[in-house]
Structures are given as C-alpha cells and as structure tokens.
Design a protein around this motif. Structure first.
Motif, PDB file in Angstrom:
ATOM      1  N   ASP A   1       1.333   1.895  -3.881  1.00 10.52           N
ATOM      2  CA  ASP A   1       0.289   1.098  -4.537  1.00 10.52           C
ATOM      3  C   ASP A   1      -1.091   1.486  -4.018  1.00 10.52           C
ATOM      4  OD1 ASP A   1       2.163  -0.235  -6.028  1.00 10.52           O
ATOM      5  OD2 ASP A   1       2.270  -1.972  -4.680  1.00 10.52           O
ATOM      6  N   HIS A   2      -1.170   1.746  -2.710  1.00 11.87           N
ATOM      7  CA  HIS A   2      -2.446   2.138  -2.116  1.00 11.87           C
ATOM      8  C   HIS A   2      -2.949   3.454  -2.710  1.00 11.87           C
ATOM      9  CE1 HIS A   2      -5.533   3.029   0.821  1.00 11.87           C
ATOM     10  NE2 HIS A   2      -4.873   4.096   1.263  1.00 11.87           N
TER      11      HIS A   2
ATOM     12  N   GLU B   1       1.987   2.025   5.725  1.00 11.95           N
ATOM     13  CA  GLU B   1       2.501   0.840   5.044  1.00 11.95           C
ATOM     14  C   GLU B   1       2.518  -0.361   5.988  1.00 11.95           C
ATOM     15  OE1 GLU B   1       6.154   1.208   2.965  1.00 11.95           O
ATOM     16  OE2 GLU B   1       5.339   2.556   1.446  1.00 11.95           O
TER      17      GLU B   1
ATOM     18  N   TYR C   1       2.675   1.915   0.303  1.00 13.28           N
ATOM     19  CA  TYR C   1       1.771   3.058   0.269  1.00 13.28           C
ATOM     20  C   TYR C   1       1.581   3.589  -1.151  1.00 13.28           C
ATOM     21  CZ  TYR C   1      -0.745   7.182   1.562  1.00 13.28           C
ATOM     22  OH  TYR C   1      -1.727   8.123   1.662  1.00 13.28           O
TER      23      TYR C   1
ATOM     24  N   LYS D   1      -3.405  -3.234   7.834  1.00  9.05           N
ATOM     25  CA  LYS D   1      -4.570  -3.884   7.261  1.00  9.05           C
ATOM     26  C   LYS D   1      -5.817  -3.300   7.908  1.00  9.05           C
ATOM     27  CE  LYS D   1      -6.141  -8.552   6.045  1.00  9.05           C
ATOM     28  NZ  LYS D   1      -5.853 -10.005   6.204  1.00  9.05           N
TER      29      LYS D   1
ATOM     30  N   GLU E   1      -5.553  -3.994   2.566  1.00  9.54           N
ATOM     31  CA  GLU E   1      -4.194  -4.184   3.045  1.00  9.54           C
ATOM     32  C   GLU E   1      -3.252  -3.282   2.260  1.00  9.54           C
ATOM     33  OE1 GLU E   1      -0.986  -7.748   4.006  1.00  9.54           O
ATOM     34  OE2 GLU E   1      -2.839  -8.190   2.914  1.00  9.54           O
ATOM     35  N   ILE E   2      -2.473  -2.477   2.981  1.00 10.89           N
ATOM     36  CA  ILE E   2      -1.547  -1.547   2.343  1.00 10.89           C
ATOM     37  C   ILE E   2      -0.156  -2.168   2.375  1.00 10.89           C
ATOM     38  CG2 ILE E   2      -0.597   0.789   2.368  1.00 10.89           C
ATOM     39  CD1 ILE E   2      -3.131   1.717   3.734  1.00 10.89           C
TER      40      ILE E   2
ATOM     41  N   ASP F   1       2.530   7.870   4.687  1.00 14.76           N
ATOM     42  CA  ASP F   1       3.401   6.740   4.410  1.00 14.76           C
ATOM     43  C   ASP F   1       3.604   5.842   5.643  1.00 14.76           C
ATOM     44  OD1 ASP F   1       4.947   8.478   5.818  1.00 14.76           O
ATOM     45  OD2 ASP F   1       6.399   8.856   4.215  1.00 14.76           O
TER      46      ASP F   1
END
Length: 579
Positions: free
Chosen positions: A95-96, A122, A93, A125, A89-90, A119
């Motif tokens: 954090d991903h 975001e 972006y 999932k 799960e993003i 981006d």
C-alpha cells in the motif's frame, strides 16, 4: 595554404575551443564570510552542522535537530516558522509503494524493485515536519525556494540490504544552506515582492513532504518556484527544467536578466529540459507543476558517484559549487523581489518556448521558437542559393553533393551504432534511465572522441572522390535539413544544428573569398573560427549530457557529436578534387 600552417591553425582552434568550452562550466571563487555579499564560506559553516550526520527517514531525532537548527537561524533573520508535522504509517508495504507511485505519477512495474528493498518497513511509523517561512514584500506575489531536509536512506543506489546512508551534504544540503544565506542577505530589506522558504521532509520516501505541504499550506500567492536539488557534488549548478505555462520564453528572459546583473555564469540548455522530460526522475517541484505552479529546477550534476551514497559528505563538498549555487539563486531572487513588474502573477507566463544555451563570460544566448524557425528557413535558403551559385561556377556537381550527403548520413548512423554496441557490451540497456555510474564516464567520453576522430579520418578516404566544396556544401545541406526537422520535432534542440550551420557557412564564405582574392589569412580564419566555436559549443554539452544519462543513451550522444561536426572537416581539405 601550406599544410603545416593549416594543421597548426586547426590545432590551436581546437585547443582554444576546448578551453573556452570548459570555461563555460567554471565555478566562481569563494566569497569570504566577512563579506556582506553571498558567501559560500558562510554556507559551509551551516553545512558543517546540517550534514555532520545522516538524516534519513530512519534518523528522526537527527532530522528534528536539523529542523530546529534551521528554525533558529531563520528566526534570527526575523522570519517566523510555520511548522506542519505529519505522520506516515506503513501498514502494508504494498500500500505504501502504491501511494508513492500515485504521488509521483509512476506507471508500469516500478514497484517490484522497491518491494525487495524496503519490505522491512512494514508496521513502521514515520514522523515528518515541513517548515515554511514568509518574508513579506509590498506585493503579496511571491517567489518560493524549496529544498528538502532529509538525506537519502533506504531509497539509495547502494546494494539492497545495506545499512549505510547518505549524510546529504549536497543532496540537499547545498540547497538548504543556499536558502539560509539568501534569507540572511535579504533580512530586514524593504522588498517589492515577497519570498517564501519551504523546507520539505521525507522527500526521499517518495516526495511525501511536498505532497503534504500542498495539502496543508497556502501557496496561493506564489508565482515562481525555484527548487534546489543536487545530482552530483561539484561543478556548475544547472537549471535543468523550466515550466511556465505553455512556454518558458519570459521565464528565461527573467533568468538571463537576473544573471546579467551579477558575475554568475548562467548554466542552462533548452535541450536539457527536453532530455529531462524523457527520464523517470521527479523532484518536489514535480508535484507543484502538477498543481498548476510554475518554476525551475536546479542541481549540480558532476561527480555523480557521490549521489545518494555515504560519500555525499562534508569531506567531498565543493565550496565553489556552493558559491555558484547562491550566486545564481540569489540573483534570481533579487531580480524578482526588487522589480515591480513581477508583482503581476502572470508576468512570467508565455505562449512561446525559448531556445537557449550558455557561452563563456556569463553569456546566455536566448531566442524564441519563432526566431529559431525564421533563422532555420533563412539558413536553408542561403545554403541552397550557395549550392546553385557554385554549381553555375562549375565548382561542384549536384550528384556529388547528394552522394556525399548519403555518406554523411551513413557516418551518423555508424556513430550511433558504435554507441549502441558499447552500451550492449556494458550490459546497460538502451534507456534514458536515471543517472550513470562513475565507471561509465570515461567510456562515454572516449566513445564520443572516437566517433568524431573516426569521422574526420573517414574524410581522408573520400577526399579523392569529392572536392572540398562538395563535401562542405553536402554537410551544410544536411545540417539545414536536420535543423528544419528539429524545429517541428524538438525545437529546444535546434541550436545544436543551427550554430554549427551558421558558423560553418560563414567560415566557408570566408575561405571561398580568400581563395578568390588570394588571401591565405581569410582561408585560415574561415577554418579556425568555425572549428573553435563549434568545439566551444560541443564540449560542455557533451559533458553535461553524458553526466545526465546512463551509458545506455550513448548512441544518442555519439550521433549528436558527429552531427555537429558534419560540415567542418572538409574546410581543411584541398579546394579542388584530386584527379
């Protein structure tokens, strides 16, 4: 020797060397599906289903269809699937991307480019699904094959914002169908050791599937991993990385032993591992390496403009490349699962690095770094001895030899400068960064040819100032010194200087003997054999290295090409200095 005869001999040697060099990169004929042997025709049948449509991170249903297809095929061979489903799960972006960077071990400002491309992910999932199959042998010790289910999607070489993705016929369709064919071949067999088949998902999103597999699946019995990738869509399959403890010598002996028992052409250079380690690339195997596992990476690299694009499709597949893939991997698996020696989990470990390179007719030359050092010292001593022997005979002047060595160093530097200027003109920075684009290939090849041709022509400018013995000996001394330096800096590359050193030294000895004995055929042999052998060695290496790096690294390729030839041209010149 008559100049026309010498020119003819030289031309034939170059042509034969090029042909033999290209033969090293030849792929085998396709085995029909009616055969019980490994068959690329059978693999194409599977690929027609697997690569019929895109299966990127955004095509969940398609990836699950391919997953279920693989499960059906493998269960038909009596293997049960261990399915590990997971979610990504993003939330943001940033954090991903940070998570991907941690998984892949990146550092620096790599996230900037990714941010502008992805981006829009975001809030999304993603569902992934890894699959593991185990075929039990009498021993629990296992060899594991890995390929990824998904094809390239947003993480492609396409322009930002593009909505087209790759069907993944080669990357990693070739790997998937190779594993299916190997599973068929060994189904129902009584094996000495075990085989694992791991299909990872969401590889193209930053190796997320491999990271998940390491967390949730048991690989404690795996002592060797073969990762099946693709960087191109045709040509021979290269083993481009080997890591087994602190040295790869025993692993490469295993590699050579396995392929010697088949008609598969080994395609691997110890230099490739050294080059690959300078590049920012990662594969699923990278994560397993970091977790203490041992393994080898495989990939075809020819025709890179298909890589991660819509052209990586069924329309452009190469069945002969697929045949080479399954012949190579199948031979390694066969050796492992039928030989009791590999029941020992430490059987492939070694404290010594191997130096290796392929030759035509299914030959892989392999020796240890210790042997490389002994040979290097022996050749240095032999070259010094010959230098002083010829000095005592009045055949050369040491001052002239030293001057000629300075000229050679200048030629090598100039060749590198040429490559650097070409890369600057192209606007590509001097960097071993990922993979080259298709338009770079002709430029790179032409630059290497121009460098070598210019080097040969430069000899004509100096032939009246130095005699052939001073020029050959100067080249031999320079090669011997470079070889010793490489021994302590990059031992994997020492064959690049050692082979030209040995064959040129032998050719020089034959030419000198022919001169003393008045035997023109010995002089011709002393010229033709080294030129043929060095050309045979150079051609596939230059092709491979040029495919593997961007044009920004062209300076290194041109330096390498000239350095290999530094001692050869003088063999075809007159024996004595012109007055």
């Amino acid at each position: 020797m008559d100049r026309k005869i010498k020119a003819l001999v030289l031309s034939l040697a170059v042509v034969l060397g090029v042909l033999l060099g290209l033969h090293t990169m030849a792929t085998p004929s396709v085995v029909p599906a009616t055969s019980d042997q490994f068959s690329a025709e059978r693999m194409v049948h599977h690929l027609n289903t697997i690569a019929a449509e895109q299966r990127s991170e955004l095509q969940f249903e398609r990836r699950m269809y391919v997953r279920d297809y693989i499960i059906d095929v493998m269960e038909g061979f009596g293997l049960m699937a261990e399915v590990d489903g997971f979610y990504v799960e993003i939330v943001t972006y940033a954090d991903h991307v940070q998570r991907i960077g941690q998984i892949m071990g990146w550092s620096g400002n790599w996230s900037v480019g990714w941010q502008s491309w992805h981006d829009d992910l975001e809030g999304m999932k993603f569902h992934g699904s890894n699959i593991l199959f185990r075929q039990q042998g009498r021993s629990d010790t296992a060899i594991m094959l890995i390929a990824h289910l998904d094809s390239a999607g947003l993480n492609t070489f396409l322009e930002p914002g593009s909505n087209t993705y790759s069907p993944g016929a080669a990357d990693a369709g070739y790997g998937i169908v190779t594993m299916l064919e190997i599973a068929r071949y060994f189904s129902g067999e009584d094996l000495e050791n075990s085989i694992y088949f791991l299909f990872t998902d969401l590889h193209e999103m930053g190796l997320l599937g491999a990271a998940q597999a390491l967390e949730n699946m048991d690989f404690s019995n795996v002592s060797m991993i073969l990762n099946l990738e693709a960087r191109g869509i045709r040509g021979p399959v290269h083993m481009f990385e080997a890591q087994v403890g602190t040295g790869d010598l025993e692993a490469m002996r295993f590699f050579r032993r396995a392929l010697n028992a088949t008609n598969a052409q080994p395609m691997s250079y110890s230099l490739a591992t050294a080059v690959y380690n300078t590049m920012p690339n990662n594969t699923d195997l990278t994560l397993f390496f970091r977790s203490g596992f041992y393994g080898m990476n495989f990939a075809p690299i020819d025709n890179l403009h298909h890589y991660h694009t819509p052209d990586d499709s069924l329309e452009y597949i190469s069945p002969t490349t697929m045949q080479h893939y399954v012949n190579t991997i199948g031979a390694l698996v066969n050796e492992f699962v039928t030989n009791p020696r590999y029941s020992d989990p430490n059987a492939l470990r070694s404290d010594s690095a191997g130096v290796y390179f392929p030759l035509p007719f299914q030959i892989l030359v392999l020796y240890s770094e210790t042997t490389a050092l002994i040979l290097g010292i022996a050749m240095f001593v032999a070259v010094v001895a010959v230098t002083f022997f010829l000095r005592t005979k009045g055949k050369l002047e040491l001052r002239k030899v030293a001057c000629w060595m300075a000229v050679l160093v200048g030629a090598v530097v100039l060749s590198g400068a040429l490559g650097y200027v070409v890369s600057l003109i192209s606007g590509i920075p001097f960097l071993f960064a990922f993979m080259p684009r298709v338009h770079e290939m002709p430029i790179a090849f032409a630059s290497v040819v121009v460098s070598i041709a210019g080097f040969w022509l430069a000899h004509r400018l100096f032939v009246k100032k130095f005699n052939s013995k001073e020029m050959v000996v100067g080249g031999l001394v320079l090669l011997a010194l470079c070889n010793l330096v490489l021994q302590f800096v990059l031992v994997e590359a020492t064959f690049v200087t050692l082979v030209p050193l040995v064959v040129t030294f032998a050719g020089f000895a034959l030419s000198y003997l022919g001169e003393v004995k008045g035997k023109p055929w010995l002089i011709a042999t002393g010229l033709a054999v080294p030129v043929m052998l060095v050309t045979m060695l150079l051609v596939p290496i230059v092709v491979t290295v040029t495919f593997a790096i961007t044009l920004g690294g062209l300076a290194v390729v041109t330096v390498f090409g000239v350095l290999v030839f530094v001692a050869l041209p003088a063999l075809c010149f007159e024996n004595e200095r012109h007055r």
